[in-house]
Design an enzyme around this catalytic site. Structure first.
Site, PDB file in Angstrom:
ATOM      1  CB  SER A 126      -1.069  -0.025   1.410  1.00 28.58           C
ATOM      2  OG  SER A 126      -1.237   1.147   1.544  1.00 28.58           O
ATOM      3  CE1 TYR A 150      -3.664  -2.523   5.681  1.00 26.94           C
ATOM      4  CE2 TYR A 150      -3.147  -0.444   5.018  1.00 26.94           C
ATOM      5  CZ  TYR A 150      -3.432  -1.475   4.663  1.00 26.94           C
ATOM      6  OH  TYR A 150      -3.581  -1.864   3.442  1.00 26.94           O
ATOM      7  CE  LYS A 154      -1.452  -4.605   3.650  1.00 25.70           C
ATOM      8  NZ  LYS A 154      -1.820  -5.696   3.000  1.00 25.70           N
TER       9      LYS A 154
HETATM   10  P1  NAD Z   1     -11.066  -6.576   1.582  1.00 27.70           P
HETATM   11  O1  NAD Z   1     -11.338  -6.426   2.972  1.00 27.70           O
HETATM   12  O2  NAD Z   1     -12.496  -6.221   0.694  1.00 27.70           O
HETATM   13  O3  NAD Z   1     -10.540  -8.244   1.194  1.00 27.70           O
HETATM   14  C1  NAD Z   1      -9.524  -8.717   2.080  1.00 27.70           C
HETATM   15  C2  NAD Z   1     -10.352 -10.142   2.146  1.00 27.70           C
HETATM   16  O4  NAD Z   1      -9.308 -10.987   2.895  1.00 27.70           O
HETATM   17  C3  NAD Z   1     -11.660 -10.315   2.671  1.00 27.70           C
HETATM   18  O5  NAD Z   1     -12.446 -11.191   1.694  1.00 27.70           O
HETATM   19  C4  NAD Z   1     -11.135 -11.002   4.028  1.00 27.70           C
HETATM   20  O6  NAD Z   1     -12.549 -11.581   4.316  1.00 27.70           O
HETATM   21  C5  NAD Z   1     -10.116 -11.792   3.695  1.00 27.70           C
HETATM   22  N1  NAD Z   1      -9.099 -11.982   4.832  1.00 27.70           N
HETATM   23  C6  NAD Z   1      -8.862 -11.087   5.782  1.00 27.70           C
HETATM   24  N2  NAD Z   1      -8.158 -11.639   6.860  1.00 27.70           N
HETATM   25  C7  NAD Z   1      -8.271 -12.995   6.379  1.00 27.70           C
HETATM   26  C8  NAD Z   1      -7.275 -14.223   7.035  1.00 27.70           C
HETATM   27  N3  NAD Z   1      -7.025 -13.860   8.266  1.00 27.70           N
HETATM   28  N4  NAD Z   1      -7.666 -15.265   6.411  1.00 27.70           N
HETATM   29  C9  NAD Z   1      -8.232 -15.440   5.370  1.00 27.70           C
HETATM   30  N5  NAD Z   1      -8.905 -14.379   4.555  1.00 27.70           N
HETATM   31  C10 NAD Z   1      -8.551 -13.181   5.277  1.00 27.70           C
HETATM   32  O7  NAD Z   1      -9.997  -5.645   1.217  1.00 27.70           O
HETATM   33  P2  NAD Z   1      -9.305  -5.099  -0.098  1.00 27.70           P
HETATM   34  O8  NAD Z   1      -9.740  -3.598  -0.451  1.00 27.70           O
HETATM   35  O9  NAD Z   1      -9.826  -6.186  -1.354  1.00 27.70           O
HETATM   36  O10 NAD Z   1      -7.648  -5.373  -0.116  1.00 27.70           O
HETATM   37  C11 NAD Z   1      -7.065  -6.285  -0.620  1.00 27.70           C
HETATM   38  C12 NAD Z   1      -5.572  -6.305   0.048  1.00 27.70           C
HETATM   39  O11 NAD Z   1      -4.999  -4.850  -0.457  1.00 27.70           O
HETATM   40  C13 NAD Z   1      -5.468  -6.029   1.508  1.00 27.70           C
HETATM   41  O12 NAD Z   1      -3.933  -6.763   1.843  1.00 27.70           O
HETATM   42  C14 NAD Z   1      -5.341  -4.631   1.657  1.00 27.70           C
HETATM   43  O13 NAD Z   1      -4.242  -4.594   2.783  1.00 27.70           O
HETATM   44  C15 NAD Z   1      -4.478  -4.045   0.499  1.00 27.70           C
HETATM   45  N6  NAD Z   1      -4.630  -2.724   0.184  1.00 27.70           N
HETATM   46  C16 NAD Z   1      -6.117  -2.257   0.274  1.00 27.70           C
HETATM   47  C17 NAD Z   1      -6.225  -0.721  -0.458  1.00 27.70           C
HETATM   48  C18 NAD Z   1      -7.661  -0.321  -0.285  1.00 27.70           C
HETATM   49  O14 NAD Z   1      -7.734   0.915  -0.115  1.00 27.70           O
HETATM   50  N7  NAD Z   1      -8.589  -1.067  -0.656  1.00 27.70           N
HETATM   51  C19 NAD Z   1      -5.221  -0.048  -0.588  1.00 27.70           C
HETATM   52  C20 NAD Z   1      -3.804  -0.582  -0.317  1.00 27.70           C
HETATM   53  C21 NAD Z   1      -3.722  -1.894  -0.173  1.00 27.70           C
HETATM   54  C1  WQD Z   2      -9.160   9.884   0.554  1.00 29.53           C
HETATM   55  C2  WQD Z   2      -9.317  11.274   1.101  1.00 29.53           C
HETATM   56  C3  WQD Z   2      -9.435  11.993   3.288  1.00 29.53           C
HETATM   57  C4  WQD Z   2     -13.425   9.980   3.741  1.00 29.53           C
HETATM   58  C5  WQD Z   2      -6.735   4.881   2.870  1.00 29.53           C
HETATM   59  C6  WQD Z   2      -5.573   4.411   3.523  1.00 29.53           C
HETATM   60  C7  WQD Z   2      -4.555   3.770   2.956  1.00 29.53           C
HETATM   61  C8  WQD Z   2      -5.131   2.923   1.638  1.00 29.53           C
HETATM   62  C9  WQD Z   2      -6.193   3.454   1.193  1.00 29.53           C
HETATM   63  C10 WQD Z   2      -5.157   0.608   2.503  1.00 29.53           C
HETATM   64  C11 WQD Z   2      -8.437  12.013   2.265  1.00 29.53           C
HETATM   65  C12 WQD Z   2     -10.597  12.328   2.530  1.00 29.53           C
HETATM   66  C13 WQD Z   2     -12.181  10.513   3.462  1.00 29.53           C
HETATM   67  C14 WQD Z   2     -14.488  11.004   4.296  1.00 29.53           C
HETATM   68  C15 WQD Z   2     -13.091  12.852   3.670  1.00 29.53           C
HETATM   69  N1  WQD Z   2      -5.566   1.719   2.232  1.00 29.53           N
HETATM   70  N2  WQD Z   2     -11.999  11.851   3.126  1.00 29.53           N
HETATM   71  N3  WQD Z   2     -14.270  12.189   4.095  1.00 29.53           N
HETATM   72  O1  WQD Z   2      -6.722   8.137   3.554  1.00 29.53           O
HETATM   73  O2  WQD Z   2      -6.246   8.062   1.187  1.00 29.53           O
HETATM   74  O3  WQD Z   2      -5.939   5.937   2.257  1.00 29.53           O
HETATM   75  O4  WQD Z   2      -7.097   3.990   1.995  1.00 29.53           O
HETATM   76  O5  WQD Z   2      -3.869   0.263   2.195  1.00 29.53           O
HETATM   77  O6  WQD Z   2      -3.673   3.073   3.739  1.00 29.53           O
HETATM   78  O7  WQD Z   2      -5.165   5.207   4.725  1.00 29.53           O
HETATM   79  O8  WQD Z   2      -8.171   7.051   1.689  1.00 29.53           O
HETATM   80  O9  WQD Z   2     -10.517   7.247   0.937  1.00 29.53           O
HETATM   81  O10 WQD Z   2      -9.866   7.260   3.407  1.00 29.53           O
HETATM   82  O11 WQD Z   2      -9.406   9.198   2.005  1.00 29.53           O
HETATM   83  O12 WQD Z   2     -12.702  13.831   3.599  1.00 29.53           O
HETATM   84  O13 WQD Z   2     -15.513  10.671   4.573  1.00 29.53           O
HETATM   85  O14 WQD Z   2     -10.821  11.756   1.436  1.00 29.53           O
HETATM   86  O15 WQD Z   2      -9.243  12.959   4.406  1.00 29.53           O
HETATM   87  O16 WQD Z   2      -7.916  13.144   1.882  1.00 29.53           O
HETATM   88  P1  WQD Z   2      -6.497   7.444   2.213  1.00 29.53           P
HETATM   89  P2  WQD Z   2      -9.430   7.573   2.118  1.00 29.53           P
END
Ligand code: NAD
Ligand code: WQD
Length: 336
Positions: A126, A150, A154
């Site tokens: 991430s 978190y 990562k």
């Molecule tokens: P999500 O929560 O929709 O999907 C994650 C899946 O993993 C879920 O289906 C959950 O049930 C499963 N899971 C969680 N813990 C588990 C465990 N211990 N054993 C088996 N399954 C498990 O999340 P997402 O948005 O699809 O994110 C996927 C990956 O990408 C994650 O690793 C997250 O950290 C990373 N990521 C997400 C974002 C984002 O904003 N969505 C951004 C950057 C990185």
């Molecule tokens: C985006 C922008 C907020 C909600 C997060 C995690 C990051 C990654 C992606 C997993 C920011 C603003 C948000 C709201 C708002 N996830 N905001 N009102 O914070 O960039 O990233 O998700 O790895 O680790 O930190 O994403 O969608 O929460 O926010 O004003 O109700 O929207 O301040 O500027 P963020 P976000």
């Protein structure tokens, strides 16, 4: 590497879209998920939308024996590891739960891969690993400093994966640092399923547009950005999905690992997102500027050029498509 891929967290938001892209690219995909943040009907929906059957194992990666058993049964050629928890706020409130899920779960998976001789991993990292970025666009050599539990999970797992690659020359990992995934499958039948109030901006805005919430709380109007609201790099989930297909090809063909940003390179402010969503939905979206959310950076957007150079991939869908697809999914959710 042949074509059998285990997708942990494959029922989740990014995993389900990626599984569709993999099936359509001809991979044989097995999902492993504990459904802690997803629904049991998702694998069937994936099969329907892709036109290919996907197998599914209910597995909690925190269970070492069960993880080993699963890998012995599936015998994947490669693993894409999405299975983790992702809420920054929750990780601050309950860090142990995050370390257990994201660290213990990943270590169990890596151990099981080593046991069966599976040497190809795609890891969901991430942009959070950059903490407060020194400058934008952010390239992969920017300083890494996670600023919450978190983010630390990562960063720790990136480091563990690097160490394993050093000690086992046959092991290769594609570490993918996602920026802000958003949008949904263009069928309108698959997308993000937030439980309770969404933490992320786009699903929250979608719920306001749908009339489920009264207004968007804009977290801070005094950032060092042109309109004072935070700037992020929103990337369509299907573009992200496609990048995973390219990452598997890279591991297969180059037999080496990589660490790349997956973003578009363009940043949009919170106000620009609200405006774009309003256009896509044809709805007025009320908002109010409130206090900043602790831990938020002014701006965070990628330099995506390394991904283009190494993977031959770049995002093709823009903000209007993200909003249109997220809106179609929001409507579907309300009608079903
Ligand atoms: P999500 O929560 O929709 O999907 C994650 C899946 O993993 C879920 O289906 C959950 O049930 C499963 N899971 C969680 N813990 C588990 C465990 N211990 N054993 C088996 N399954 C498990 O999340 P997402 O948005 O699809 O994110 C996927 C990956 O990408 C994650 O690793 C997250 O950290 C990373 N990521 C997400 C974002 C984002 O904003 N969505 C951004 C950057 C990185
Ligand atoms: C985006 C922008 C907020 C909600 C997060 C995690 C990051 C990654 C992606 C997993 C920011 C603003 C948000 C709201 C708002 N996830 N905001 N009102 O914070 O960039 O990233 O998700 O790895 O680790 O930190 O994403 O969608 O929460 O926010 O004003 O109700 O929207 O301040 O500027 P963020 P976000």
């Amino acid at each position: 590497m042949n074509n059998r891929i285990l997708v942990t967290g494959g029922a989740g938001y990014i995993g389900s879209h990626t599984t569709i892209a993999l099936l359509q690219a001809g991979y044989d995909v097995v999902i492993a998920d504990n459904f802690s943040n997803s629904e049991r009907w998702i694998p069937d929906r994936i099969s329907t939308l892709s036109g290919h059957v996907v197998q599914c194992h209910e597995l909690d990666l925190r269970n070492h024996a069960a993880t080993l058993e699963c890998l012995h049964q599936v015998r994947p050629d490669g693993v894409i590891h999405f299975g983790a928890l992702k809420s920054v706020g929750e990780s601050i409130a309950n860090p142990l739960h995050y370390y257990q899920n994201n660290v213990t779960g990943t270590l169990n998976l890596l151990d099981a891969m080593q046991h069966i001789g599976c040497n190809n991993l795609v890891f969901s990292s991430s942009a959070t690993v950059y903490g407060y970025p020194d400058r934008c666009p952010i390239s992969e050599d920017a300083a890494l400093h996670a600023i919450n539990p978190y983010g630390r999970t990562k960063l720790m797992m990136e480091q563990a994966i690097e160490d394993i690659g050093t000690s086992s020359p046959g092991f290769h990992a594609a570490v993918l640092r996602y920026f802000n995934p958003a949008g949904a499958h263009d069928s309108g039948q698959l997308g993000e399923l937030p439980r309770g109030a969404p933490n992320n901006l786009v699903p929250f805005v979608a719920q306001v547009a749908a009339g489920l919430r009264p207004e968007v709380k804009v977290f801070g109007g005094d950032y060092k950005t042109p309109d004072g609201t935070g700037i992020r790099d929103y990337i369509h989930v299907m573009d992200l999905a496609q990048a995973h297909v390219h990452a598997l090809e890279y591991l297969r063909d180059r037999k080496q690992g990589l660490v790349v940003n997956l973003g578009t390179g363009s940043g949009y402010s919170v106000i620009e997102i609200i405006d774009a969503f309003s256009r896509a939905s044809g709805r007025q979206i009320a908002y109010q500027i409130t206090d900043r959310r602790p831990g938020d950076a002014d701006a965070c957007y990628a330099d995506p050029s390394l991904a283009e150079k190494l993977l031959g991939w770049r995002a093709s869908r823009g903000l209007d498509t993200i909003c249109a697809d997220a809106w179609r999914w929001q409507i579907h959710l309300q009608q079903n």
